[in-house]
Write a protein that holds these residues in place. Structure first.
Motif, PDB file in Angstrom:
ATOM      1  N   UNK A  14     -37.645 -20.807 -18.342  1.00  0.00           N
ATOM      2  CA  UNK A  14     -37.010 -21.702 -19.286  1.00  0.00           C
ATOM      3  C   UNK A  14     -36.132 -20.083 -19.966  1.00  0.00           C
ATOM      4  N   UNK A  15     -36.539 -18.489 -19.953  1.00  0.00           N
ATOM      5  CA  UNK A  15     -35.055 -17.409 -19.912  1.00  0.00           C
ATOM      6  C   UNK A  15     -34.364 -18.285 -18.627  1.00  0.00           C
ATOM      7  N   UNK A  16     -34.482 -17.995 -17.543  1.00  0.00           N
ATOM      8  CA  UNK A  16     -33.417 -18.421 -16.213  1.00  0.00           C
ATOM      9  C   UNK A  16     -32.806 -20.007 -16.915  1.00  0.00           C
ATOM     10  N   UNK A  17     -33.387 -20.289 -17.189  1.00  0.00           N
ATOM     11  CA  UNK A  17     -32.597 -22.157 -17.929  1.00  0.00           C
ATOM     12  C   UNK A  17     -31.682 -21.331 -18.542  1.00  0.00           C
ATOM     13  N   UNK A  18     -31.942 -21.604 -19.884  1.00  0.00           N
ATOM     14  CA  UNK A  18     -31.010 -20.693 -20.926  1.00  0.00           C
ATOM     15  C   UNK A  18     -30.036 -20.261 -20.779  1.00  0.00           C
ATOM     16  N   UNK A  19     -30.239 -19.000 -19.353  1.00  0.00           N
ATOM     17  CA  UNK A  19     -28.837 -17.919 -18.891  1.00  0.00           C
ATOM     18  C   UNK A  19     -27.812 -18.631 -18.414  1.00  0.00           C
ATOM     19  N   UNK A  48     -21.414 -19.336 -11.555  1.00  0.00           N
ATOM     20  CA  UNK A  48     -22.334 -18.483 -11.367  1.00  0.00           C
ATOM     21  C   UNK A  48     -23.455 -19.002 -12.337  1.00  0.00           C
ATOM     22  N   UNK A  49     -23.084 -19.755 -13.675  1.00  0.00           N
ATOM     23  CA  UNK A  49     -23.904 -20.725 -13.912  1.00  0.00           C
ATOM     24  C   UNK A  49     -24.763 -21.531 -13.458  1.00  0.00           C
ATOM     25  N   UNK A  50     -23.954 -22.510 -12.563  1.00  0.00           N
ATOM     26  CA  UNK A  50     -23.837 -24.187 -11.701  1.00  0.00           C
ATOM     27  C   UNK A  50     -25.560 -23.470 -10.818  1.00  0.00           C
ATOM     28  N   UNK A  51     -24.718 -22.520 -10.026  1.00  0.00           N
ATOM     29  CA  UNK A  51     -25.809 -21.425  -8.850  1.00  0.00           C
ATOM     30  C   UNK A  51     -27.311 -21.443  -9.840  1.00  0.00           C
ATOM     31  N   UNK A  52     -26.951 -20.915 -10.874  1.00  0.00           N
ATOM     32  CA  UNK A  52     -28.145 -20.144 -11.348  1.00  0.00           C
ATOM     33  C   UNK A  52     -29.509 -21.465 -11.686  1.00  0.00           C
ATOM     34  N   UNK A  53     -28.761 -22.338 -12.332  1.00  0.00           N
ATOM     35  CA  UNK A  53     -29.469 -23.682 -12.388  1.00  0.00           C
ATOM     36  C   UNK A  53     -30.318 -23.485 -11.233  1.00  0.00           C
ATOM     37  N   UNK A  81     -23.261 -12.398 -14.783  1.00  0.00           N
ATOM     38  CA  UNK A  81     -24.165 -13.571 -15.508  1.00  0.00           C
ATOM     39  C   UNK A  81     -24.026 -13.357 -17.252  1.00  0.00           C
ATOM     40  N   UNK A  82     -24.278 -14.365 -17.370  1.00  0.00           N
ATOM     41  CA  UNK A  82     -24.003 -14.461 -19.404  1.00  0.00           C
ATOM     42  C   UNK A  82     -25.383 -13.732 -20.312  1.00  0.00           C
ATOM     43  N   UNK A  83     -25.165 -12.371 -20.162  1.00  0.00           N
ATOM     44  CA  UNK A  83     -24.176 -11.769 -21.788  1.00  0.00           C
ATOM     45  C   UNK A  83     -23.750 -10.355 -21.010  1.00  0.00           C
ATOM     46  N   UNK A  84     -23.605 -10.517 -19.137  1.00  0.00           N
ATOM     47  CA  UNK A  84     -23.716  -9.136 -18.587  1.00  0.00           C
ATOM     48  C   UNK A  84     -22.641  -9.018 -17.650  1.00  0.00           C
TER      49      UNK A  84
END
Lengths: 496, 528
Positions: free
Chosen positions: A288-293, A323-328, A224-227
């Protein structure tokens, strides 16, 4: 005590089968000649047995080894994905020319894959913080070595070292977070953690720090960004089979771990239906934090992918975006969101492996991974290029491919939970992603190859593997009831 | 009304018979070029026959639009059904097709233009197999959009068109084909994503109750989305005149405006047209652009009547700008194809102006203009194709005096151009007149300004005729052959329609009158 262990072993056959396979590979290495792929077939047989044993576990919903791990539909779902992924990786390895110089070390290669698979099996099932960490490390360490497997290639060694450095730091941080969590709740199993948190704790700030630290560790594994900084170098350096494996399997396992950890230990059992309303997290705007990520991952991943010329590197950035889409779905974390994630990873498996597979076939013949060198390939290997086109438009999310269904559900989850801005960012970045995926297609079909026009011929086996990946991508694009039913059925976690 | 062949409904046949063609084409060896072409011609020919059967059996009095029972040739099957689960209810995606007065003309147009496109593709020699496979896939997508009554199905067909189009422009196109192809792709894909988001928002907002079982079922059925009673209370698109409904309307509108294309979303069109091979230009202008206005009428208007009324001036103004701006741009072109491309922008602006009037006259005019413009631009692009085939040039200043060299060709071209100009007695006149009459009722000044577009159109068309067909021809073109029999086959049916609908438009108007009146009424009543 003994009875519990005996009962538990009854639910532990798949893991035991992996260990047996691991041993069989070592023994085979001692007894057999090392210059062919016999070991691959032995490993494949072991995987088949493991797969059958996993299927035996459907319907079971219990905890094993005194709440160390759970065998529930949720775990079984992810184990099925992991087995399918491993199966394809072995098939890829048999076809890969890149591994040819290392044939004598093939046993080592499969041993590490088996170790990684075992770690991931434990990751998707573990319900104890200590086992979670152990499983996590088991997966990580095997993958560090695998990433550097073609050690004579400079980039492979470089990637592997970077991977270890990043990995060591982030798992250290995660371990610290876990120890904080254990410290404030005096429990190591996640049910105990949940009970202690629900009863109320004195210093929630420590809890928040612990959670953030755990997110760092898991975020590293999912890239995940930023990791994510390790991912492009490791993906580019590692042999393509391993890159494909890392981009699907370890990511999926970490996502499963994250879902279970958050849902079981931090969520009030009563608030499952309510979006983002978690009493334990009051004061921390975690979603919100996760949405931002998620937004960061989609934007950074897709924008950086635009510039890449190496297909592996491009797919690495694309997988960061995915990974970003999944995190949604994770931001939503209702049952709907989790179903969407499960559907996404299941379908992503086929299309992503497919893209890597075609890239590997081309790399076998052309010894290049440069997208610029794909010019005119559409006329030299039409079938493979059409398949590649289908995989890439599936990754973009075009109907009627499986990628569309995946995007549909993940977008749907976000919209139904009211995350319109996040869905909009996802939509915009999807358009951006079209640009770099279609660039490959454009190079394959819109240009004449520079002087060379003799067709690339692939053997029948390669084509069979191609179709094994292509058929699900197309079939689930038009008829996806089974996969949705499967995902819904698999939502059930032990203790929830 | 139901028509079946071997137990399969006529709409399934007309949509999927090109797929059968794709499979046959792919099985044929590349060398048998004529066999491949014949398969494509046969398949699209069958579509024309099926469209004829539909035309003959279509009941002119049935309303359609939002009433499931008055759609014709309906086919509805379960496709994706996920059983009820506590948190979302039952999920249903259906294979739901049917046509009404709004879509019947479009189905006929698609069949006809597709067939003519195949005829004019005859001399494409580069990778014939791939070309016709993609072409037929494109035809399936277009036809599918016009008959779908399930949003999910609609969306799939909508997106299925993009990829074949991308390849058809990108592989068989002109020198800047890559740029044109990706520009087309990106523009329409942006619209597609917006439509996807609206589709999902609608899906979560709309649920109907199955009267037999009492289950709440979420559905993609477009007709259910038109009923305000089906909106779940508290859902994002619930209510009337809410911000989210306006946003959703705008998102859908942008998608369709890109396709129409309406100023300021039109810039992909000139590039795509100039680079595309002739038959693809014909398809693009003849059918693809109509999908935009059709989408407005099929989805935006009846699903969001509140947004439609709220934004009707926006539509009218954008229509007006497209008419005037498109006409001026057309006048400035030296490239024959670009000229027609911009004239398309201008003529599609008339459609938007007509339907934005939200009265029966305007809508009838708009839909008829969609059909007529499809026929006329097809003729015009074929006209360019003929001269381009012979000389590999299409600059307006490269020619002159073709009337002496190619009399038959000139006759055909001039009929097409006069129809585009709106000469009474040809079909363009009727539909433009209706559109402006309807619009005049609703927005007086906007219409008055728009009508000046006709004068500019007359100017650039007459000027074009003068430059290309009159005067003295350059020496190298003195021996150009006139139209061949194959080219005549492509032109004649279109010319017959141009003249026939010019003097007697009633058969076309009858087809859609009752449906469109119903649509107007529906919007007026806020969807009830």
């Amino acid at each position: 005590m003994v009875e519990n262990i005996l009962n538990s072993i009854g639910h532990f056959y798949p893991e035991i089968s992996i260990v047996v396979t691991l041993c069989a590979v070592i023994i085979a290495d001692l007894l057999l000649k090392r210059e062919n792929h016999t070991i691959s077939w032995i490993f494949l047989a072991g995987l088949t047995v493991t797969g059958l044993l996993v299927l035996q576990q459907t319907g079971i919903n219990s905890s094993i080894f005194h709440d160390m791990a759970a065998v529930d539909p949720f775990a079984v779902f992810f184990k099925v994905i992991l087995i399918i992924a491993s199966f394809f990786i072995v098939l890829f390895s048999i076809k890969s020319r890149e591994l040819d110089p290392y044939l004598s070390r093939l046993a080592e290669y499969y041993m590490l894959i088996a170790g990684m698979l075992l770690g991931m099996f434990l990751m998707v099932g573990s319900t104890n913080l200590l086992l979670i960490y152990l499983a996590f490390e088991m997966t990580s360490i095997s993958s560090y070595v695998l990433a550097g497997f073609t050690k004579r290639a400079l980039k492979s060694a470089e990637g592997s070292v970077k991977y270890i450095m990043y990995g060591a730091v982030s798992s250290g941080i995660m371990l610290y977070g876990i120890s904080l969590l254990i410290g404030i709740t005096s429990a190591t199993d996640i049910y105990g953690v949940n009970a202690a948190l629900a009863a109320g704790i004195e210093q929630p700030i420590i809890l928040y720090i612990a959670i953030l630290m755990i997110i760092v560790g898991i975020g590293f594994k999912i890239a995940l960004v930023p990791f994510h900084f390790w991912a492009p170098d490791v993906y580019e350096g590692a042999p393509i089979t391993i890159t494909a494996y890392l981009s699907v399997a370890s990511k999926v396992a970490a996502i499963a771990l994250m879902i279970r950890l958050f849902k079981v230990s931090f969520m009030d059992a009563g608030s499952v239906q309510i979006i983002g309303d978690w009493p334990i997290f009051e004061g921390l705007n975690w979603n919100m934090l996760l949405a931002f990520m998620a937004a960061m991952a989609m934007i950074a991943g897709n924008l950086t992918a635009l510039k890449q010329d190496n297909i592996k590197r491009m797919l690495a950035y694309s997988s960061i975006a995915h990974a970003g889409y999944i995190l949604m779905g994770f931001v939503v974390l209702t049952d709907e969101g989790i179903t969407a994630i499960m559907i996404y990873v299941f379908l992503y498996l086929f299309m992503n492996l497919g893209a890597f597979y075609v890239a590997m076939l081309f790399s076998n013949k052309l010894s290049t991974e440069s997208i610029e060198k794909y010019k005119g390939l559409g006329y030299r290997a039409p079938m493979e290029c059409i398949a590649m086109t289908i995989f890439l438009i599936a990754l973009t999310g075009f109907p009627p491919t499986a990628g569309f269904v995946a995007k549909l559900y993940i977008f749907g989850a976000a919209i139904s939970a009211g995350w319109i801005w996040l869905a909009l960012i996802a939509g915009v970045t999807t358009v951006i992603s079209l640009f770099y995926y279609i660039r490959v297609v454009r190079n394959m079909f819109f240009f004449k190859s520079d002087g060379i026009s003799e067709p690339l011929v692939f053997d029948a086996g390669s084509k069979v593997i191609l179709f094994l990946l292509l058929i699900p991508v197309l079939l689930f694009g038009v008829y996806f009831t089974p996969i949705i039913e499967f995902a819904r059925y698999s939502l059930k976690m032990f203790g929830m | 009304m139901e028509l079946q062949l071997f137990g399969i409904g006529i709409l399934t046949w007309i949509v999927f018979i090109p797929i059968v063609g794709v499979i046959i084409v792919l099985l044929l060896p590349e060398e048998k070029q004529n066999a491949i072409r014949s398969v494509a011609a046969a398949v699209t020919g069958i579509q024309v026959i099926l469209a004829g059967i539909i035309f003959k059996n279509f009941d002119r009095s049935m309303l359609g639009i939002n009433d499931a029972s008055s759609f014709q040739f309906v086919e509805q099957f379960k496709w994706i059904t996920v059983e009820a689960v506590p948190w979302v209810g039952k999920i249903e995606i259906t294979y739901f097709m049917g046509i009404d007065g709004l879509s019947v003309l479009m189905v006929i147009l698609t069949a006809l233009i597709s067939f003519i496109g195949v005829i004019s593709s005859w001399n494409i020699g580069k990778m014939v197999k791939g070309y016709f496979a993609l072409y037929l896939l494109l035809v399936t997508g277009m036809m599918g959009v016009f008959v779908s009554l399930d949003f999910f199905l609609f969306f799939i067909f909508w997106e299925v068109m993009l990829l074949p189009m991308y390849f058809l422009i990108g592989i068989w196109g002109g020198p800047r084909r890559e740029y044109a192809a990706i520009k087309f792709f990106l523009y329409t894909f942006v619209g597609g994503i917006l439509m996807l988001l609206v589709m999902l928002a609608l899906y979560f907002s709309v649920a109907y109750t199955n009267t037999a079982t009492g289950e709440t079922i979420h559905t993609f059925n477009i007709l259910h989305m038109m009923n305000p009673a089906n909106y779940v209370e508290g859902s994002i698109l619930y209510g009337v005149d809410t911000t989210w409904r306006y946003v959703a309307w705008l998102a859908l509108f942008i998608n369709f405006a890109i396709k129409i294309p309406l100023f300021p979303f039109h810039t992909w069109l000139p590039d795509a047209h100039v680079e595309a091979p002739t038959p693809i230009s014909v398809i693009l202008a003849g059918v693809l652009l109509k999908l935009g206005t059709y989408g407005l009428l099929r989805l935006s208007f009846p699903i969001f009547p509140d947004g439609t009324i709220y934004f009707m001036y926006l539509m009218a103004v954008l229509g007006m700008i497209s008419i005037i701006y498109g006409a001026f741009c057309a006048m400035a072109q030296d490239d024959f194809k670009k000229l027609i491309a911009y004239s398309s922008v201008s003529h599609m602006g008339i459609v938007v102006l007509g339907i934005a009037a939200l009265n029966t006259q305007g809508m009838v005019g708009g839909v008829l203009q969609m059909f007529n413009h499809g026929i006329i631009t097809a003729v015009l692009f074929l006209v360019v194709g003929v001269i381009y085939d012979r000389t590999k040039k299409r600059g307006l200043n490269d020619f002159g005096g073709l009337a002496n060299v190619m009399p038959r060709y000139t006759g055909v071209a001039i009929v097409g151009m006069f129809a585009a100009l709106g000469l009474p007695g040809l079909n363009g006149f009727v539909s433009e007149l209706f559109s402006f009459l309807g619009a005049f009722d609703s927005f007086r000044w906007i219409t008055i300004i728009s009508v000046t577009g006709i004068i500019i159109t007359a100017a650039y068309i007459l000027w074009t005729i003068q430059r290309v067909f009159l005067g003295k021809s350059p020496d190298e073109y003195l021996n150009l052959p006139d139209l061949t029999a194959r080219e005549m086959v492509a032109f004649v049916p279109l010319l017959i329609l141009i003249i026939l609908l010019g003097v007697y438009p009633a058969p076309a108007i009858e087809l859609m009158n009752s449906s469109l009146s119903h649509l107007v009424e529906l919007i007026g009543n806020g969807g009830n």
